[in-house]
Enzyme design. Structure first.
Site, PDB file in Angstrom:
ATOM      1  N   ASP A   1     -14.704  21.016 -60.993  1.00  0.00           N
ATOM      2  CA  ASP A   1     -14.595  20.274 -62.262  1.00  0.00           C
ATOM      3  C   ASP A   1     -14.631  18.767 -62.038  1.00  0.00           C
ATOM      4  O   ASP A   1     -15.251  18.033 -62.816  1.00  0.00           O
ATOM      5  CB  ASP A   1     -13.297  20.654 -62.990  1.00  0.00           C
ATOM      6  CG  ASP A   1     -13.349  22.054 -63.583  1.00  0.00           C
ATOM      7  OD1 ASP A   1     -14.453  22.609 -63.736  1.00  0.00           O
ATOM      8  OD2 ASP A   1     -12.265  22.601 -63.886  1.00  0.00           O
TER       9      ASP A   1
ATOM     10  N   GLU B   1     -23.156  17.298 -49.748  1.00  0.00           N
ATOM     11  CA  GLU B   1     -22.219  18.287 -49.172  1.00  0.00           C
ATOM     12  C   GLU B   1     -22.471  18.385 -47.669  1.00  0.00           C
ATOM     13  O   GLU B   1     -23.615  18.545 -47.241  1.00  0.00           O
ATOM     14  CB  GLU B   1     -22.457  19.651 -49.825  1.00  0.00           C
ATOM     15  CG  GLU B   1     -21.553  20.739 -49.253  1.00  0.00           C
ATOM     16  CD  GLU B   1     -21.715  22.100 -49.932  1.00  0.00           C
ATOM     17  OE1 GLU B   1     -22.750  22.335 -50.588  1.00  0.00           O
ATOM     18  OE2 GLU B   1     -20.800  22.926 -49.774  1.00  0.00           O
TER      19      GLU B   1
ATOM     20  N   HIS C   1     -14.812  26.807 -50.903  1.00  0.00           N
ATOM     21  CA  HIS C   1     -15.023  28.209 -51.298  1.00  0.00           C
ATOM     22  C   HIS C   1     -14.034  28.690 -52.354  1.00  0.00           C
ATOM     23  O   HIS C   1     -14.127  29.833 -52.798  1.00  0.00           O
ATOM     24  CB  HIS C   1     -14.913  29.107 -50.058  1.00  0.00           C
ATOM     25  CG  HIS C   1     -15.585  28.537 -48.847  1.00  0.00           C
ATOM     26  ND1 HIS C   1     -16.943  28.280 -48.813  1.00  0.00           N
ATOM     27  CD2 HIS C   1     -15.104  28.118 -47.637  1.00  0.00           C
ATOM     28  CE1 HIS C   1     -17.253  27.754 -47.636  1.00  0.00           C
ATOM     29  NE2 HIS C   1     -16.157  27.641 -46.906  1.00  0.00           N
TER      30      HIS C   1
ATOM     31  N   ALA D   1     -12.063  24.406 -46.523  1.00  0.00           N
ATOM     32  CA  ALA D   1     -11.848  25.717 -47.158  1.00  0.00           C
ATOM     33  C   ALA D   1     -11.867  25.634 -48.679  1.00  0.00           C
ATOM     34  O   ALA D   1     -12.221  26.608 -49.359  1.00  0.00           O
ATOM     35  CB  ALA D   1     -10.535  26.314 -46.675  1.00  0.00           C
TER      36      ALA D   1
ATOM     37  N   ASN E   1     -16.907  16.997 -47.402  1.00  0.00           N
ATOM     38  CA  ASN E   1     -16.681  18.266 -46.710  1.00  0.00           C
ATOM     39  C   ASN E   1     -15.337  18.749 -47.233  1.00  0.00           C
ATOM     40  O   ASN E   1     -14.284  18.322 -46.745  1.00  0.00           O
ATOM     41  CB  ASN E   1     -16.656  18.073 -45.198  1.00  0.00           C
ATOM     42  CG  ASN E   1     -16.458  19.408 -44.476  1.00  0.00           C
ATOM     43  OD1 ASN E   1     -16.187  20.429 -45.110  1.00  0.00           O
ATOM     44  ND2 ASN E   1     -16.592  19.384 -43.158  1.00  0.00           N
TER      45      ASN E   1
ATOM     46  N   ARG F   1     -17.152  32.694 -46.871  1.00  0.00           N
ATOM     47  CA  ARG F   1     -17.552  31.274 -46.784  1.00  0.00           C
ATOM     48  C   ARG F   1     -18.941  31.038 -47.400  1.00  0.00           C
ATOM     49  O   ARG F   1     -19.454  29.918 -47.367  1.00  0.00           O
ATOM     50  CB  ARG F   1     -17.588  30.816 -45.325  1.00  0.00           C
ATOM     51  CG  ARG F   1     -16.257  30.848 -44.638  1.00  0.00           C
ATOM     52  CD  ARG F   1     -16.361  30.274 -43.231  1.00  0.00           C
ATOM     53  NE  ARG F   1     -15.267  30.728 -42.403  1.00  0.00           N
ATOM     54  CZ  ARG F   1     -14.065  30.151 -42.370  1.00  0.00           C
ATOM     55  NH1 ARG F   1     -13.821  29.089 -43.095  1.00  0.00           N
ATOM     56  NH2 ARG F   1     -13.112  30.641 -41.587  1.00  0.00           N
TER      57      ARG F   1
ATOM     58  N   SER G   1     -19.897  23.362 -39.327  1.00  0.00           N
ATOM     59  CA  SER G   1     -20.526  24.649 -39.016  1.00  0.00           C
ATOM     60  C   SER G   1     -21.468  24.991 -40.163  1.00  0.00           C
ATOM     61  O   SER G   1     -21.573  24.237 -41.130  1.00  0.00           O
ATOM     62  CB  SER G   1     -19.442  25.720 -38.882  1.00  0.00           C
ATOM     63  OG  SER G   1     -18.777  25.909 -40.129  1.00  0.00           O
TER      64      SER G   1
ATOM     65  N   ASN H   1      -7.383  20.636 -42.864  1.00  0.00           N
ATOM     66  CA  ASN H   1      -7.455  20.972 -41.435  1.00  0.00           C
ATOM     67  C   ASN H   1      -8.446  20.124 -40.654  1.00  0.00           C
ATOM     68  O   ASN H   1      -8.477  20.182 -39.433  1.00  0.00           O
ATOM     69  CB  ASN H   1      -7.749  22.473 -41.209  1.00  0.00           C
ATOM     70  CG  ASN H   1      -6.619  23.334 -41.719  1.00  0.00           C
ATOM     71  OD1 ASN H   1      -5.464  23.096 -41.370  1.00  0.00           O
ATOM     72  ND2 ASN H   1      -6.918  24.313 -42.556  1.00  0.00           N
TER      73      ASN H   1
ATOM     74  N   ARG I   1     -21.475  32.468 -41.415  1.00  0.00           N
ATOM     75  CA  ARG I   1     -20.149  32.921 -40.991  1.00  0.00           C
ATOM     76  C   ARG I   1     -19.666  34.055 -41.906  1.00  0.00           C
ATOM     77  O   ARG I   1     -20.489  34.779 -42.464  1.00  0.00           O
ATOM     78  CB  ARG I   1     -19.193  31.709 -40.946  1.00  0.00           C
ATOM     79  CG  ARG I   1     -19.672  30.654 -39.929  1.00  0.00           C
ATOM     80  CD  ARG I   1     -18.763  29.451 -39.861  1.00  0.00           C
ATOM     81  NE  ARG I   1     -17.434  29.808 -39.401  1.00  0.00           N
ATOM     82  CZ  ARG I   1     -16.382  28.984 -39.442  1.00  0.00           C
ATOM     83  NH1 ARG I   1     -16.544  27.750 -39.911  1.00  0.00           N
ATOM     84  NH2 ARG I   1     -15.205  29.374 -39.011  1.00  0.00           N
TER      85      ARG I   1
HETATM   86  O1  CA2 Z   1     -17.826  23.832 -41.154  1.00  0.00           O
HETATM   87  C1  CA2 Z   1     -17.131  23.113 -41.886  1.00  0.00           C
HETATM   88  O2  CA2 Z   1     -17.162  21.895 -41.872  1.00  0.00           O
HETATM   89  C2  CA2 Z   1     -16.132  23.784 -42.829  1.00  0.00           C
HETATM   90  O3  CA2 Z   1     -16.071  23.020 -44.017  1.00  0.00           O
HETATM   91  C3  CA2 Z   1     -14.801  23.753 -42.112  1.00  0.00           C
HETATM   92  C4  CA2 Z   1     -13.682  24.492 -42.835  1.00  0.00           C
HETATM   93  C5  CA2 Z   1     -14.135  25.885 -43.247  1.00  0.00           C
HETATM   94  O4  CA2 Z   1     -13.119  26.491 -44.047  1.00  0.00           O
HETATM   95  C6  CA2 Z   1     -15.452  25.865 -44.002  1.00  0.00           C
HETATM   96  O5  CA2 Z   1     -15.810  27.203 -44.271  1.00  0.00           O
HETATM   97  C7  CA2 Z   1     -16.527  25.198 -43.189  1.00  0.00           C
HETATM   98  C8  CA2 Z   1     -12.457  24.609 -41.933  1.00  0.00           C
HETATM   99  C9  CA2 Z   1     -11.959  23.294 -41.447  1.00  0.00           C
HETATM  100  C10 CA2 Z   1     -11.056  23.558 -40.306  1.00  0.00           C
HETATM  101  O6  CA2 Z   1     -11.033  22.400 -39.515  1.00  0.00           O
HETATM  102  C11 CA2 Z   1     -10.624  22.532 -38.230  1.00  0.00           C
HETATM  103  C12 CA2 Z   1     -10.963  21.495 -37.397  1.00  0.00           C
HETATM  104  C13 CA2 Z   1     -10.627  21.559 -36.079  1.00  0.00           C
HETATM  105  C14 CA2 Z   1      -9.916  22.631 -35.601  1.00  0.00           C
HETATM  106  C15 CA2 Z   1      -9.565  23.656 -36.440  1.00  0.00           C
HETATM  107  C16 CA2 Z   1      -9.921  23.608 -37.768  1.00  0.00           C
END
Ligand code: CA2
Length: 151
Positions: A89, A102, A82, A79, A76, A115, A106, A13, A111
């Site tokens: 591994d 890492e 987690h 998701a 990074n 997470r 956010s 994402n 959160r």
């Molecule tokens: O804060 C971060 O960088 C995360 O790795 C982002 C992940 C989330 O699952 C982690 O807990 C923290 C989510 C990535 C979603 O990326 C998006 C980017 C733009 C718009 C919507 C989602």
């Protein structure tokens, strides 16, 4: 002498950066993030491999490639941070060979509880969360400092 290679890997994402939810993940697009990283890497004399995928196996394959080619890896895992024992591994294989950082845009620890746990955390010598796209730059700086100390 060839330049140290740093892999920068982004998980699912994160191709949507700057397009959705900028209040959480910032206004920079993934192209902006890559350009920022390339500029910063050049100041440290690093070559970078910058990749994003929505697929867990791609990330595992790139981590394995880092074992052959890289001195540092900034990840990074989004998701998968987690959930992914496969990424845990793969990163474990880099132990004592590739320095891992890492990064999260956010701060996942502030959160939802799901997470709070990270499969990446035990493998990384540095962690940057809650700094938006600047986290990758901080990661490159941390690697430069670590490698400088190696000299
Ligand atoms: O804060 C971060 O960088 C995360 O790795 C982002 C992940 C989330 O699952 C982690 O807990 C923290 C989510 C990535 C979603 O990326 C998006 C980017 C733009 C718009 C919507 C989602």
């Amino acid at each position: 002498m060839s330049k140290p290679v740093i892999f920068i890997l982004l998980g699912p994402n994160l191709n949507m950066l700057g397009i959705r939810e900028p209040h959480i993940y910032g206004h920079e697009t993934i192209q902006d993030v890559e350009a920022m990283c390339r500029k910063e890497a050049a100041t440290h004399g690093f070559d970078i491999v910058f990749e994003q995928s929505n697929h867990e196996g791609d990330l595992v394959t790139w981590i394995q490639e880092a074992l052959k080619n890289a001195k540092g890896l900034i990840i990074n895992a989004a998701a998968y941070t987690h959930t992914s024992i496969a990424i845990y591994d793969a990163l474990k294989m880099l132990e004592n060979t590739v320095s891992i950082v890492e990064v999260h845009h956010s701060n996942p620890k502030e959160r939802e509880p799901f997470r709070h746990f990270s499969y990446v955390e035990p493998h990384a010598f540095a962690h940057f969360a809650g700094h938006g796209a600047r986290g990758y730059i901080m990661g490159l700086e941390a690697l430069a400092e670590r490698f400088g100390a190696d000299k």
